[in-house]
Structure formats: C-alpha cells, structure tokens
Design a protein around this motif. Structure first.
Motif, short mmCIF file in Angstrom:
data_model
loop_
_atom_site.label_atom_id
_atom_site.label_comp_id
_atom_site.label_asym_id
_atom_site.label_seq_id
_atom_site.Cartn_x
_atom_site.Cartn_y
_atom_site.Cartn_z
N ALA A 470 7.07 9.82 5.79
CA ALA A 470 7.87 10.83 4.92
C ALA A 470 7.07 10.84 3.52
CB ALA A 470 9.17 10.41 4.68
N THR A 471 5.75 10.19 3.62
CA THR A 471 4.77 10.19 2.53
C THR A 471 5.21 9.37 0.94
OG1 THR A 471 5.02 12.32 1.80
CG2 THR A 471 3.50 12.16 3.47
N PHE A 472 5.79 10.36 0.11
CA PHE A 472 5.98 10.06 -1.14
C PHE A 472 7.25 10.45 -1.80
CE2 PHE A 472 1.15 9.96 -0.67
CZ PHE A 472 0.89 8.75 -0.73
N PRO A 473 7.77 9.99 -2.67
CA PRO A 473 9.05 10.39 -3.47
C PRO A 473 8.95 11.59 -3.82
CG PRO A 473 8.09 8.57 -4.64
CD PRO A 473 7.15 8.67 -3.65
N PHE A 474 9.98 12.60 -4.11
CA PHE A 474 10.12 13.69 -4.90
C PHE A 474 10.17 13.26 -6.18
CE2 PHE A 474 12.33 17.36 -6.31
CZ PHE A 474 11.41 18.29 -5.88
N PHE A 475 10.42 14.36 -7.21
CA PHE A 475 10.24 14.18 -8.63
C PHE A 475 11.55 13.60 -8.82
CE2 PHE A 475 7.23 17.94 -7.97
CZ PHE A 475 6.17 17.00 -8.18
N GLY A 476 11.54 12.86 -9.87
CA GLY A 476 12.83 11.99 -10.35
C GLY A 476 13.21 10.94 -9.55
N VAL A 477 12.81 10.63 -8.23
CA VAL A 477 13.29 9.65 -7.39
C VAL A 477 12.22 8.41 -7.36
CG1 VAL A 477 13.46 9.43 -4.97
CG2 VAL A 477 14.08 11.46 -5.84
N VAL A 478 13.09 7.11 -7.64
CA VAL A 478 12.29 5.99 -7.70
C VAL A 478 12.46 5.26 -6.50
CG1 VAL A 478 11.55 4.05 -9.04
CG2 VAL A 478 12.08 6.16 -10.24
N PRO A 479 11.82 5.02 -5.44
CA PRO A 479 12.11 4.09 -4.46
C PRO A 479 11.73 2.85 -4.25
CG PRO A 479 10.09 5.34 -3.78
CD PRO A 479 10.63 6.03 -5.11
N ALA A 480 12.09 1.63 -3.87
CA ALA A 480 11.79 0.38 -3.65
C ALA A 480 11.97 0.00 -2.38
CB ALA A 480 12.32 -0.48 -4.91
N ILE A 481 11.42 -1.05 -1.97
CA ILE A 481 11.77 -1.85 -0.44
C ILE A 481 12.08 -3.17 -1.13
CG2 ILE A 481 10.81 -2.58 1.62
CD1 ILE A 481 8.89 -0.12 1.63
N LEU A 482 13.39 -3.59 -0.45
CA LEU A 482 13.76 -5.08 -0.81
C LEU A 482 14.01 -5.85 0.28
CD1 LEU A 482 17.03 -4.14 -2.94
CD2 LEU A 482 14.64 -4.20 -3.68
N CYS A 535 12.61 0.59 6.06
CA CYS A 535 11.39 1.37 5.58
C CYS A 535 10.20 0.59 5.49
CB CYS A 535 11.65 1.98 4.09
SG CYS A 535 10.55 2.89 3.44
N ARG A 536 8.98 1.16 5.83
CA ARG A 536 7.83 0.34 5.92
C ARG A 536 6.94 1.18 4.92
NH1 ARG A 536 3.20 1.31 8.60
NH2 ARG A 536 3.98 2.78 10.30
N ARG A 537 6.40 0.35 4.11
CA ARG A 537 5.19 1.00 3.00
C ARG A 537 3.86 0.46 3.45
NH1 ARG A 537 7.05 0.20 -2.38
NH2 ARG A 537 6.44 -1.86 -2.07
N ASP A 538 2.94 1.55 3.88
CA ASP A 538 1.77 0.98 4.35
C ASP A 538 0.61 0.73 3.29
OD1 ASP A 538 0.48 3.26 3.49
OD2 ASP A 538 0.64 4.20 5.49
N LYS A 539 -0.62 0.46 3.46
CA LYS A 539 -1.59 -0.07 2.59
C LYS A 539 -1.97 1.07 1.57
CE LYS A 539 -5.51 0.83 5.38
NZ LYS A 539 -5.63 2.15 5.22
N ASP A 540 -1.72 2.38 2.09
CA ASP A 540 -2.02 3.46 1.19
C ASP A 540 -0.80 3.79 0.30
OD1 ASP A 540 -4.62 3.83 2.07
OD2 ASP A 540 -3.79 4.60 3.86
N TYR A 542 1.99 4.96 1.46
CA TYR A 542 2.82 5.94 2.28
C TYR A 542 4.07 5.18 2.76
CZ TYR A 542 -0.67 9.66 2.63
OH TYR A 542 -1.60 10.54 2.24
N TYR A 543 5.25 5.88 2.71
CA TYR A 543 6.64 5.54 3.39
C TYR A 543 6.87 5.85 4.82
CZ TYR A 543 7.39 3.86 -1.38
OH TYR A 543 7.94 3.02 -2.77
N TRP A 544 7.52 4.83 5.49
CA TRP A 544 7.70 5.24 6.94
C TRP A 544 9.17 4.84 7.00
CZ3 TRP A 544 3.65 6.96 10.43
CH2 TRP A 544 2.23 7.14 9.82
N ILE A 545 10.11 5.69 7.49
CA ILE A 545 11.41 5.42 7.72
C ILE A 545 11.50 4.64 9.12
CG2 ILE A 545 13.77 6.31 7.77
CD1 ILE A 545 12.77 6.25 5.01
N THR A 546 12.18 3.71 9.15
CA THR A 546 12.17 2.91 10.60
C THR A 546 13.60 2.82 11.39
OG1 THR A 546 12.60 0.73 9.20
CG2 THR A 546 10.28 1.19 9.70
N GLY A 547 14.51 3.77 10.61
CA GLY A 547 15.80 3.93 11.08
C GLY A 547 16.89 3.08 10.50
#
Length: 682
Positions: A470-482, A535-540, A542-547
């Motif tokens: 799903a690549t990157f966040p849209f404007f105004g959206v700040v994701p994080a992985i916990l 969710c997984r974030r890769d070395k570049d 990019y965000y990948w939804i894992t379910g």
C-alpha cells in the motif's frame, strides 16, 4: 518524517511520462513536499482545499482539534468548528450553478442486463434529490433523524442518501445482500424513523425479493417493540403507470412473477410520492460536526458497530482522496465497482466523485454475468479511464485467463485501483500486465469504514509501486508500527499498524456508544488510533498490510467477525459450541472454516450441515455462509477453558506444526480433529 528521501528505483513500477504531464502530483518529490506541509501545518494545507467548497459561515479557531489519549480524558476529533455548510449543496448546487456542470453526466447507470441503461446529469440529479428531500420532509423527517436505506445499485439509492444529507437527516445504508435480521438489528440500534427500499432486483440471473426481506425485518422490529411507521418502496422490477414520472422497467428487466407484499398502513410508493413533490428544496445548513451518516461494520464482539461520520471533515477528505489518488481530470469517466452499501461506495461512488464534478459508472450487476467479459465490455462502452475494484474480483476473473479481457479494447484505461483487502502479488501482476497492458499505474489503497477515505496509498504519477504494497501515507496521515508493549518501531519492522493523529475524515464515534469507540480503537495503545491490522515496513519505507490481528476475517473484501458467525451457529438447537477461523481461499482471500460441537445424542449429517449454513445466511447474509463445517466432538481448550483458535487455524489449513500446545487441557482432541478435517481447496 517517515517518508524516505528517495523512493527506490529497482523492482518497482513507474508511471508513463504522459500521465505525469497532466497529473496533480507529478513526482515523488512533490508528494514529499506536500506531505510534510500536511503534517507540520494541517491548518494551511486543508484550509487551502476548503476554499474550493461553499461554507455558509467560516470556521473559527484551529482547523483540527483532538485528543487521542484515553488517559487524558474523552477521545474527540473536531474539524472546522464554527463552519456551517451542506454537503449535498457542495455536491450538486455548486456544480450546477457555480461550476456550470448542469449538463455534465453525473452517472451512467448500467443495469444487471446488458442494454438496460440510463444517464443522469448533475441538473437532473439535483432535481430528483430536491424532490425526494421534500418527500422525506412530508413524512415528518427532520434534521438529525436517522433514515435506513436498503436498496439495490440504482440511481435512486444515490438520490435517497443525498436527500437525507440535504435536510440534515442521517442516512444508515444497509447493503442489500444482508439478511432481514441484520437490517432489523441496524434499524433498532440507530433508532431509524423511516425505511427506504425497493421491490426487488436481479444479481446475475438470481432474483432477490427485497421487499419481502424488508417486511420481514420490519416484523422483527415490531416483535422487539420498535414499530417503524413508514416504508417507502421503489418499483424497480414491477410495472408502474407511465404517468408517475418514470417509465415502466424495460421488458428485459420487468418481472411479472415478482410477488410484492404490501401493507397499506406502512407502505408508500416512491413514484407516487415523487410525482407530487416540488422541484426545489432549500438545504439545511449544518454544523461541521453534525452527523452525516452511520455505517455498520462488523465488531469483534459480534455486535456490529455503527461508525459515525460528520459533515465537513468527511467532505474534504472524500473529495481530496478521490481527486489525488485517482488523479481525477475533468474529462475522466470513473468506475468504482463496489456497492454503495459499503464505505467504498459512500466515499468513492457518491461523495468523492460528485464533490469533484466527476462522471461515474454506477453498475447494478456482477462481473461474470452474462459472461466473464462483462467488466471490460462496460469499460469500452463508456470509455472508462479510472477503474477501481476488489482483489476478489481480479482473482475471480484471473481463473478464466486473459482471452475474455483481450477480446475488449480497454485503451481508455489510465489508472487501476484496488480496495477491500491486501492484493496478492500474482493478482497485482495480472491486473497490471493483462488488464492494464503495463501502461496503467495501480493504486492499492488501504483504508477502513472508520477512516472515511484512503490512508495508505500510492499516488498514480508520484509513487513508484511494489506489487502488494500500500506504499506510503496519504496527506495528513501519520502511521506508526508498534510492538506488543506499545513501543514505536523504527526502520524495517512488523507489528500493529496505528495512526498518531487524526485527519479530517476519521470517524468521530460509534453511534450511541462512545465507550465502545474508545475501547475498540484507543484503549490498547493510549495516544494512538489502533487499526486492528498488522503491518510490515520494508527497508525502503514501504508499508505492507499483513491482515487482521483481532478475531476478524476478510472474506472477499467484507469484514466479518468470528464471534458473529459463532453466535449464529450456536443458536441452532443441535449445536452446543462453535468456533470459527479463517482458511486461505484462492478467490475470496479468506474462507470461513467452522468447528461445531453438537449436543449429546445429535448425529452430524449433510442435512444438519445445510441447516447450519442456512441459519448463518439468514442471521447475517450470504457473504457469511460457511465454506467448511467440521464436526468437532471436542475443541482444543486451555485449562481455563479458553478455545485456542490458533490451533484450530492450523487444523483448518492442515499445518501439522502446532507450536507450543503445553497449555492445552487435552491434546488428544487435536489428533481427532486432524483425522476428521474437511478437504479444503487452498
């Protein structure tokens, strides 16, 4: 700032130079610059966008005010406080009068049968909406009242929802594939004052008698002490006198055998009411945070949650995501294949496209009827440029190979989108290579009923894409992985997907139950909105939804809760206990695998299995029909009596490696379940 300085160049797909030339956001650099502005200065970023719309009064104070931390008090989000507007005015009147788009086609309606079609312009749509708004007023519907809508994919569904918005009433649309029980539950939960439905419709060659289901739901409401006084019915298949302002249905759609139940104390005819209604209706000016609609989504406790969206923030967000994610241009013909009964249809068939003055295709039928080339035939017929569908539909059509696709020209297509679930890389490659002939970028959008619009997504000309990300966040959206402990993870990592601050379109509450809103989305990790997705974030970057992480399944892009299906099974007199897990499925993504423990003395049989399937269908709807039902004399439980669903998932998928099962009270149960498992086709 989590966005990398440069998107990677290798193993990624870039859009054509032609698309970049006309694009709103033509490069990754431009995306980065705007993204930074949207996070660091949201007032300025969204304030500039708000100038494109009509406000009766301007907002005062800060643009977005919020609290995401339950330890600091009640959770709230407020956008553009003090502003007043009307969303229907912005979608229709503004386009007709200010932007001079009255003669532009708003919708090409394509019926279930090829050749059954019609067009509606912005001016015609405005007139129909005003008329139906007057009808609602004549039935005593006032600002703030809830109206339930249970209709097929017809233009009148859009008319009904916008008429509600025009008078400040709150629409609650129930997907026409849901059962009478599901409709009843939603009517009572939102205390609706009126129901709008249709006589019936065809899905492929299957006739759905919708009025019969609506009547059954209303009877259930009466039985539970909630009598609904009014039901307005649209004649979609049955004959209607010519004088009532709509021609009778074409011969190919008319259904003389359709038995339409009629209760003169409750039922009113859409056409008769519209015939006597005035063409003009002054809009009700609403506060920014007035409710716009309620839409139910499955909850992990089994009881659906009424997700509440409000006027101004939702308008801005649906409009902006539509414009930028599909790179909307004035001469586009856009087609989203979703049903309006889901959030995708709310945001990306009705509100987003109309706010941009777009021309859309509204499709009643199925991708495989009358043949598997139907979608591409429609793309050619209307010269569709932007196309948005679900991975389920793509995987379904992949089974038939590339011939049915290549029989059609499809040269008009410029951007392809996916929604509803993560798309597997094989389906992405087929969609990109076969459907789009490698010239159309794919926008793989991640979002939820709760988010109101896209939150992680590529932008067609700006984002180099990776199949399945799903690549990157849209404007105004700040994701994080916990991680489990609620600590933010940096760099490449995997964990819980959360968001750190609101965007204008995020939900405001669960209707009538703010405690549940806080408990579901904010209690687990105070300070963050918790999506429930891994969710997984890769070395570049990019965000990948894992379910899903909670007890939810994603079947054909529809979210179902295992608790909901389990309680439907347990209601059967023969069933003592039930446990439901997901099992991979080639087309649907996930399928329902059910374990049932029967009462003493009851034998498991095909007849019982059929009854259980029917029971789930009637309680929830056809989308929840179990794929597999296994007789389970015992279920794997911990010593404290908790069912270990992790173990059941392994059995369903025929994976012998159980991991640690030392907490099981009786491990012999597992061997027996393996011996009797259903043969699954994964």
């Amino acid at each position: 700032n989590m966005i990398p300085d440069k998107a990677p160049q290798e193993d990624v797909f870039h859009c054509s130079e032609d698309l970049k030339k006309e694009s709103h956001i033509p490069s990754f650099e431009k995306y980065k610059e705007l993204y930074t502005r949207s996070i660091e200065n949201p007032d300025e970023f969204w304030g500039a966008i708000a100038k494109d719309f009509f406000w009766k009064t301007k907002h005062t104070g800060c643009f977005l005010d919020y609290n995401f931390d339950v330890t600091k008090g009640e959770i709230f989000v407020k956008c553009m406080e003090g502003a007043t507007t009307n969303i229907c005015y912005n979608l229709l009147d503004r386009n007709v009068h200010e932007r001079k788009l009255g003669d532009k086609i708003a919708f090409f309606w394509e019926g279930n049968e090829p050749g059954d079609d019609l067009t509606v312009t912005y001016r015609e749509l405005l007139q129909k909406v005003c008329r139906f708004a007057n009808v609602l007023k004549s039935q005593g519907v006032k600002k703030g009242d809830r109206v339930s809508i249970y209709m097929p994919m017809v233009v009148e569904l859009v008319v009904a929802m916008l008429a509600c918005a025009r008078i400040g009433a709150v629409h609650s649309i129930v997907f026409a594939g849901f059962s009478a029980e599901s409709l009843c539950e939603r009517i009572i939960d939102s205390q609706c004052s009126l129901l709008i439905t249709a006589d019936g419709f065809y899905r492929g060659d299957k006739l759905i008698n919708l009025k019969l289901l609506a009547d059954e739901a209303l009877q259930k409401c009466r039985d539970k002490g909630f009598p609904l006084k009014t039901c307005i019915m649209l004649k979609h298949l049955s004959k209607e006198p010519e004088a009532a302002g709509r021609q009778s249905p074409p011969a190919k759609r008319a259904c003389p055998d359709l038995e339409v139940p009629w209760n003169p104390d409750v039922d009113l005819c859409w056409h008769s009411l519209m015939g006597g209604a005035a063409d003009e209706c002054e809009p009700e000016w609403c506060e920014s945070e007035d409710p716009l609609f309620i839409l139910y989504t499955s909850g992990s406790t089994g009881k659906p949650k009424g997700v509440l969206h409000t006027v101004s923030g939702y308008l801005l967000y649906a409009a902006t995501t539509f414009k930028l994610v599909f790179d909307h241009q004035p001469d586009d013909v856009y087609w989203c294949t979703a049903d309006i009964g889901w959030i995708t249809g709310h945001s990306y068939i009705t509100y987003g496209p109309l706010a941009n003055g777009a021309t859309s295709v509204l499709f009643e039928g199925l991708p495989t009827y009358p043949d598997v080339g139907r979608m591409w035939q429609i793309v050619d017929k209307y010269q569709v440029t932007k196309f948005y569908t679900a991975p389920t539909a793509i995987r379904l059509l992949m089974k038939y190979g590339s011939d049915p696709v290549q029989k059609h020209n499809r040269k008009s297509l410029k951007v392809l989108g996916t929604v509803g679930e993560p798309i597997n890389p094989e389906a992405w490659q087929w969609y990109h290579g076969v459907v789009g002939e490698k010239r159309c970028p794919i926008v793989d959008t991640f979002w939820q009923t709760e988010t109101g619009g896209h939150v992680l997504t590529p932008l067609p000309a700006a984002t180099p894409t990776k199949p399945g990300s799903a690549t990157f966040p849209f404007f105004g959206v700040v994701p994080a992985i916990l991680n489990e402990s609620g600590e933010e993870l940096e760099g490449p990592s995997e964990g819980y997907l959360v968001f750190k601050q609101p965007w204008p379109g995020v939900m405001r509450s669960v209707y009538g139950n703010h405690e549940r809103f806080e408990a579901t989305y904010f209690k687990k990790f105070p300070g963050y909105y918790v999506t429930g997705d891994g969710c997984r974030r890769d070395k570049d970057g990019y965000y990948w939804i894992t379910g899903r992480i909670d007890d939810m399944l994603n079947v054909s892009g529809h979210l179902l809760s295992t608790a909901e299906v389990e309680s439907a099974l347990v209601e059967h007199k023969s069933v003592a206990e039930a446990a439901v897990v997901s099992c991979p499925h080639m087309v649907k993504g996930e399928s329902l695998y059910c374990f049932v423990t029967l009462n003493d003395g009851v034998a498991f049989s095909q007849a019982l299995e059929a009854e259980l399937r029917k029971q789930v269908r009637e309680k929830i709807g056809a989308i929840a029909t179990p794929d597999y039902i296994q007789n389970a004399p015992g279920l794997p439980k911990t010593r404290s009596g908790k069912i270990m669903r992790r173990v059941l998932r392994k059995i369903a998928c025929d994976e012998k490696d159980m991991g640690d099962i030392s907490t099981l009270a009786d491990s012999s149960v597992v061997d027996e379940l393996f011996r009797n498992r259903c043969a699954t086709t994964v």
